[in-house]
Design a protein around this motif. Structure first.
Motif, PDB file in Angstrom:
ATOM      1  N   GLN A   7      12.136 -59.775  32.626  1.00 23.64           N
ATOM      2  CA  GLN A   7      12.098 -60.744  33.712  1.00 23.64           C
ATOM      3  C   GLN A   7      12.820 -62.024  33.306  1.00 23.64           C
ATOM      4  O   GLN A   7      13.411 -62.699  34.139  1.00 23.64           O
ATOM      5  N   LEU A   8      12.763 -62.349  32.016  1.00 22.48           N
ATOM      6  CA  LEU A   8      13.424 -63.535  31.491  1.00 22.48           C
ATOM      7  C   LEU A   8      14.813 -63.150  30.988  1.00 22.48           C
ATOM      8  O   LEU A   8      15.230 -61.998  31.090  1.00 22.48           O
ATOM      9  N   ALA A   9      15.513 -64.122  30.435  1.00 25.31           N
ATOM     10  CA  ALA A   9      16.818 -63.842  29.842  1.00 25.31           C
ATOM     11  C   ALA A   9      16.649 -62.829  28.724  1.00 25.31           C
ATOM     12  O   ALA A   9      15.756 -62.987  27.863  1.00 25.31           O
ATOM     13  N   PRO A  10      17.441 -61.758  28.713  1.00 32.05           N
ATOM     14  CA  PRO A  10      17.240 -60.699  27.713  1.00 32.05           C
ATOM     15  C   PRO A  10      17.401 -61.188  26.278  1.00 32.05           C
ATOM     16  O   PRO A  10      16.778 -60.642  25.362  1.00 32.05           O
ATOM     17  N   GLU A  11      18.253 -62.221  26.064  1.00 32.07           N
ATOM     18  CA  GLU A  11      18.431 -62.727  24.705  1.00 32.07           C
ATOM     19  C   GLU A  11      17.113 -63.231  24.117  1.00 32.07           C
ATOM     20  O   GLU A  11      16.888 -63.136  22.912  1.00 32.07           O
ATOM     21  N   ALA A  12      16.234 -63.754  24.992  1.00 27.34           N
ATOM     22  CA  ALA A  12      14.963 -64.286  24.507  1.00 27.34           C
ATOM     23  C   ALA A  12      14.016 -63.191  24.042  1.00 27.34           C
ATOM     24  O   ALA A  12      13.076 -63.455  23.271  1.00 27.34           O
ATOM     25  N   ALA A  13      14.245 -61.955  24.487  1.00 24.33           N
ATOM     26  CA  ALA A  13      13.355 -60.850  24.125  1.00 24.33           C
ATOM     27  C   ALA A  13      13.778 -60.148  22.847  1.00 24.33           C
ATOM     28  O   ALA A  13      13.016 -59.317  22.324  1.00 24.33           O
ATOM     29  N   GLU A  14      14.966 -60.446  22.316  1.00 23.55           N
ATOM     30  CA  GLU A  14      15.461 -59.727  21.134  1.00 23.55           C
ATOM     31  C   GLU A  14      14.526 -59.884  19.947  1.00 23.55           C
ATOM     32  O   GLU A  14      14.186 -58.909  19.268  1.00 23.55           O
ATOM     33  N   GLY A  20      27.255 -48.347  38.344  1.00 25.06           N
ATOM     34  CA  GLY A  20      26.310 -47.399  38.937  1.00 25.06           C
ATOM     35  C   GLY A  20      24.875 -47.706  38.595  1.00 25.06           C
ATOM     36  O   GLY A  20      23.954 -47.063  39.117  1.00 25.06           O
ATOM     37  N   PHE A  21      24.665 -48.681  37.706  1.00 29.50           N
ATOM     38  CA  PHE A  21      23.313 -49.133  37.383  1.00 29.50           C
ATOM     39  C   PHE A  21      23.383 -50.637  37.123  1.00 29.50           C
ATOM     40  O   PHE A  21      24.449 -51.194  36.843  1.00 29.50           O
ATOM     41  N   SER A  22      22.243 -51.291  37.209  1.00 33.93           N
ATOM     42  CA  SER A  22      22.196 -52.740  37.056  1.00 33.93           C
ATOM     43  C   SER A  22      22.204 -53.107  35.578  1.00 33.93           C
ATOM     44  O   SER A  22      21.401 -52.594  34.785  1.00 33.93           O
ATOM     45  N   THR A  23      23.128 -54.000  35.196  1.00 40.39           N
ATOM     46  CA  THR A  23      23.266 -54.363  33.773  1.00 40.39           C
ATOM     47  C   THR A  23      22.612 -55.696  33.429  1.00 40.39           C
ATOM     48  O   THR A  23      22.481 -56.027  32.248  1.00 40.39           O
ATOM     49  N   ASP A  24      22.228 -56.482  34.435  1.00 37.46           N
ATOM     50  CA  ASP A  24      21.648 -57.785  34.115  1.00 37.46           C
ATOM     51  C   ASP A  24      20.199 -57.630  33.665  1.00 37.46           C
ATOM     52  O   ASP A  24      19.491 -56.711  34.075  1.00 37.46           O
ATOM     53  N   HIS A  25      19.752 -58.526  32.789  1.00 36.35           N
ATOM     54  CA  HIS A  25      18.391 -58.525  32.252  1.00 36.35           C
ATOM     55  C   HIS A  25      18.027 -57.183  31.609  1.00 36.35           C
ATOM     56  O   HIS A  25      16.898 -56.710  31.701  1.00 36.35           O
TER      57      HIS A  25
END
Length: 835
Positions: free
Chosen positions: A666-673, A482-487
């Protein structure tokens, strides 16, 4: 002793001369015993083991039936297992059936020691908690009732033994020292006994605090005097000589009297509700020897299913070893005959074979036990992948389990290790010494084939279950939440754990949002006090202006507080009206956005819901919250659960303390951790982040039980198929060797290689086909028992069954190819040379 030493040396030589057989037999036993030990150890701790307390058989769990109104805050189990504190106090002080009645509630707290923050599991407990359970201190003292009389009067704490070891290095000087709990000084008065975790099975609290300190443990939620708020569990100890049935009959008059008194303060409820609240309500006393366990309800069925599967694998392992030993026994015809011809006594031969079987059993059982502990540790880590601190279960197998499985390994090896002596109890020595093969009884040959057929049939059962669970996991992971899980990244903070007062939390949350939105590569950020797909929920009943409730209608709804950017960040579509904005602040008219299920249920259409007024709570509460928008439904507690009716209110108008943040990148979420962690460290180093992870990782944690079952089922299925293939290969290799003369004659008379291959393969396919034909109906019956664990698939899924049939047939064909090719290459002159 000399004879036994000789037998051991001879047995070792014999086993070393057949390294392939020895290795396969030992590994088969080890895998069967190791898997069985690991799974049963987990099942024992989760479902069967009693609490490590004094006389656990006298403990009872309190649970009621009947209507309820108000707030229920639970962390698992049925809602009727939760009670208000005033009700607990009345039952504790006025009952005549309990020698003690305790209360408990699971919490999370922030601890600071030497300026190092730590987020830990905790437990709020009544002052008589340890006394009722009969738990003794490992150091210092434990709580007494006088520690829990006046709110906020005794800031004392008891550490768990594991936390004392892990955080304080078993320093005995910690007793009577002060630590910071949620920013408040608490004095450590003792350490609980080793081995004791909690009366709540599956919980592993690091710290225990008195119930009266709840205002400091949960500063935005006191409710010690609120009879309409159910949030704690009760466990009682029966008085000596009193049965559960007698105690239940004795306490229910008090229960009804207390409920009747509470009913006086509940207004505008229907006559049916009032009857259910008192007349039809009753208090049940359940067996409490194994503690209160919400976890038990969640994993009981999956664990029992896995246990049944591993039992099948153990049976396959036993049948596999049996068939291998019988094949080996048939190959020792001449050896046994020579020994008998030279005058060996039967007792001496039996002793030698017993020693060989015992060595195999000891080796397989020992290796299995060595494998069991790391396997158990892996299973526990998978099941509690989102836990921190001490795990609620131990990887050390119970001694009873170890002894049983070790004895099973030895027993199987001993029984079937005696096969040569049983097959040649009265041998015809002349043909045996000539190495003729026809002395082996037809019964032994039939038993070997039956053993292999059983292995194939059991492997079909296990593989069908594995296929259904793997497909269930795939269906859940590919489900539209029901919601977007990517990024999308998520993390939680609880300012209370860093000593923030409620008045300061709103400003902190706003600073966190601003900080997250300013990070490079971040598209948007939002927060809620009720996170998505985190296995929890917070619900309460509501009143709707102009709406007439139906009899027994469930008016409970989920009611999270969210930031204005919440729907945009999670990409939940708006269906009608508008979303929340920054103008929906404190002092402004209260507003809410509801989900589609709410709008359709109460108003029939999303457009018609906009403009209506609601209120939290029932009775004479005036609806003063305007519905300004309707959003699309989304999964909340778990992916399996039905959509909950939900009202979203602005966090600016409710100011919740603990919040879970969502950051869309906007980028891969792992890079923002790492950027998020650095930013939060710079904002306030005392704040402890709760599990910075991607939303996909959050979903994996949400599906931890399904992942565990699918992983184990598929592993057991592959193992079962391989063991069945090994057993089939052993029997075919032997039967082909026995038919060397026959095959030589066929080749001499003109039979080609293809015909010999076909002859051997047809034998395999007949055996496999019969096994599958018997196993498939059994599979259809057994899979009906696991329908509740499946999702998006039927228990008779034709695709799964087709794949299993092809897989088993393929394994059987591969297992048959080597003996078949060997048979097709037999030299007819060599086969016919000896007559």
């Amino acid at each position: 002793m000399q004879a036994i030493r000789q037998d051991i040396r001879y047995a070792l030589r014999q086993l070393s001369h057949s390294p392939g057989f020895t290795l396969v037999a030992i590994l088969t036993l080890a895998l069967g015993i190791g898997a069985n030990t690991a799974i049963y150890s987990l099942l024992d701790q989760a479902l069967l083991r009693t609490l490590p307390v004094k006389d656990p058989s006298r403990l009872v769990l309190l649970q009621y039936v009947g209507s309820n109104t108000g707030r229920i805050s639970s962390y698992g189990g049925g809602p009727r297992a939760y009670f208000s504190y005033p009700l607990y106090r009345d039952l504790r002080d006025q009952n005549s059936v309990f020698s003690g009645l305790l209360a408990t509630d699971a919490v999370q707290v922030g601890i600071q020691w030497h300026d190092q923050p730590d987020r830990v599991n905790g437990e709020l407990v009544s002052g008589n908690y340890f006394d009722v359970l009969g738990v003794k201190p490992a150091l210092g003292r434990l709580f007494v009732p006088s520690d829990d009389l006046v709110p906020e009067a005794n800031p004392v704490a008891v550490l768990s033994f594991g936390y004392w070891q892990r955080r304080f290095g078993r320093d005995p000087q910690i007793v009577n020292q002060s630590i910071q709990v949620n920013g408040h000084p608490f004095t450590v008065i003792g350490v609980s006994a080793p081995g004791f975790r909690s009366v709540v099975v599956g919980n592993a609290p690091d710290i225990f605090c008195p119930m009266m300190m709840k205002p400091q443990i949960t500063p935005d939620w006191n409710d010690l005097d609120n009879r309409r708020s159910a949030w704690l569990n009760m466990v009682g100890r029966l008085k000596p000589g009193l049965s559960r049935q007698q105690a239940e009959a004795g306490v229910n008059p008090l229960w009804k009297a207390l409920r009747a008194e509470e009913l006086k303060n509940i207004k505008n409820e229907s006559p049916e509700f009032r009857r259910n609240f008192v007349d039809k309500s009753s208090l049940s006393l359940l067996d409490g020897a194994r503690g209160f366990s919400p976890l038990r309800d969640t994993i009981q069925t999956p664990l029992l299913i896995v246990m049944a599967m591993v039992a099948m694998v153990a049976l396959i392992a036993c049948a596999n070893v049996a068939s291998l030993l019988l094949v080996r026994a048939a190959g020792r015809v001449r050896e046994m005959s020579v020994r008998y011809a030279l005058g060996a006594k039967r007792a001496r031969v039996v002793q030698q074979l017993l020693v060989e079987g015992m060595l195999l059993g000891i080796a397989g059982g020992s290796l299995g036990i060595l494998l069991a502990r790391p396997a158990s540790a892996l299973l526990i880590r998978i099941l509690f992948s989102d836990s921190f601190g001490d795990l609620p279960f131990t990887a050390n197998p119970d001694l009873r389990v170890l002894l049983f499985n070790f004895a099973l390994a030895i027993l199987v090896s001993l029984i079937f290790g005696l096969a040569p002596a049983l097959q040649f109890w009265r041998p015809d020595l002349a043909p045996a010494l000539k190495e003729q093969a026809n002395i082996v009884s037809g019964g032994a040959s039939k038993f070997r084939r039956i053993s292999v057929a059983v292995q194939i049939g059991l492997s079909v059962l296990v593989l069908v279950g594995a296929g259904l669970f793997v497909r269930t996991l795939h269906n859940l992971k590919s489900l539209n939440a029901g919601f977007s899980t990517d990024h999308l990244l998520t993390f939680g903070i609880d300012p209370r754990m860093a000593g923030y007062e409620p008045a300061r939390t709103l400003a902190l949350h706003q600073r966190v949002l601003e900080t997250m939105q300013s990070l490079p590569g971040v598209r948007s950020a939002a927060a809620t006090n009720d996170p998505e797909l985190a296995n929890n929920n917070s619900s309460g009943n509501i009143t709707i202006a102009g709406y007439t409730e139906k009899p027994q209608e469930n008016m409970d709804v989920e009611h999270p507080s969210v930031t204005p950017s919440y729907f945009a960040t999670l990409e939940i579509p708006l269906l009608a009206g508008r979303v929340l904005t920054a103008d929906d602040a404190a002092g402004k008219p209260k507003v809410a956005v509801v989900n589609e299920s709410f709008a359709v249920h109460f108003f029939g259409d999303p457009q018609k819901a906009v403009g209506h007024f609601i209120a939290r709570g029932g009775g004479k509460v005036k609806p003063d919250i305007e519905i300004v928008g309707v959003v699309k439904d989304a999964k909340h507690t778990t992916l399996r659960d039905d959509i909950l009716r939900t009202t979203f209110s602005s966090y600016l108008q409710n100011d919740p303390s603990a919040m879970t943040f969502y950051v869309r990148t906007q980028l891969a979420p792992e890079a923002a951790e790492s950027s998020i962690r650095r930013a939060m460290q710079g904002l306030d180093a005392k704040i402890v982040l709760d599990s910075v992870r991607t939303m996909d990782e959050q979903i994996d944690n949400n599906l931890s039980t399904e992942r565990l079952v699918a992983l184990l089922a598929s592993s057991f299925g592959i193992l079962a198929a391989l063991m069945a293939g090994v057993g089939l290969y052993g029997v075919l290799a032997y039967s082909t060797a026995q038919r060397t003369r026959e095959i030589g004659i066929r080749i001499a008379l003109g039979a080609g290689k293809a015909r010999v291959l076909r002859m051997v393969l047809i034998e395999v396919l007949w055996l496999t086909g019969i096994s599958i034909a018997v196993a498939l109906p059994l599979s259809l019956l057994l899979t009906r028992a696991v329908r509740s664990q499946l999702f998006g698939i039927s228990s008779g899924d034709p695709f799964t069954f087709a794949v299993v049939i092809l897989l088993v047939a393929g394994v059987a064909t591969v297992a048959a190819l080597v003996p078949a090719r060997r048979a097709s290459r037999i030299d007819p002159m060599r086969a016919l040379r000896y007559e």
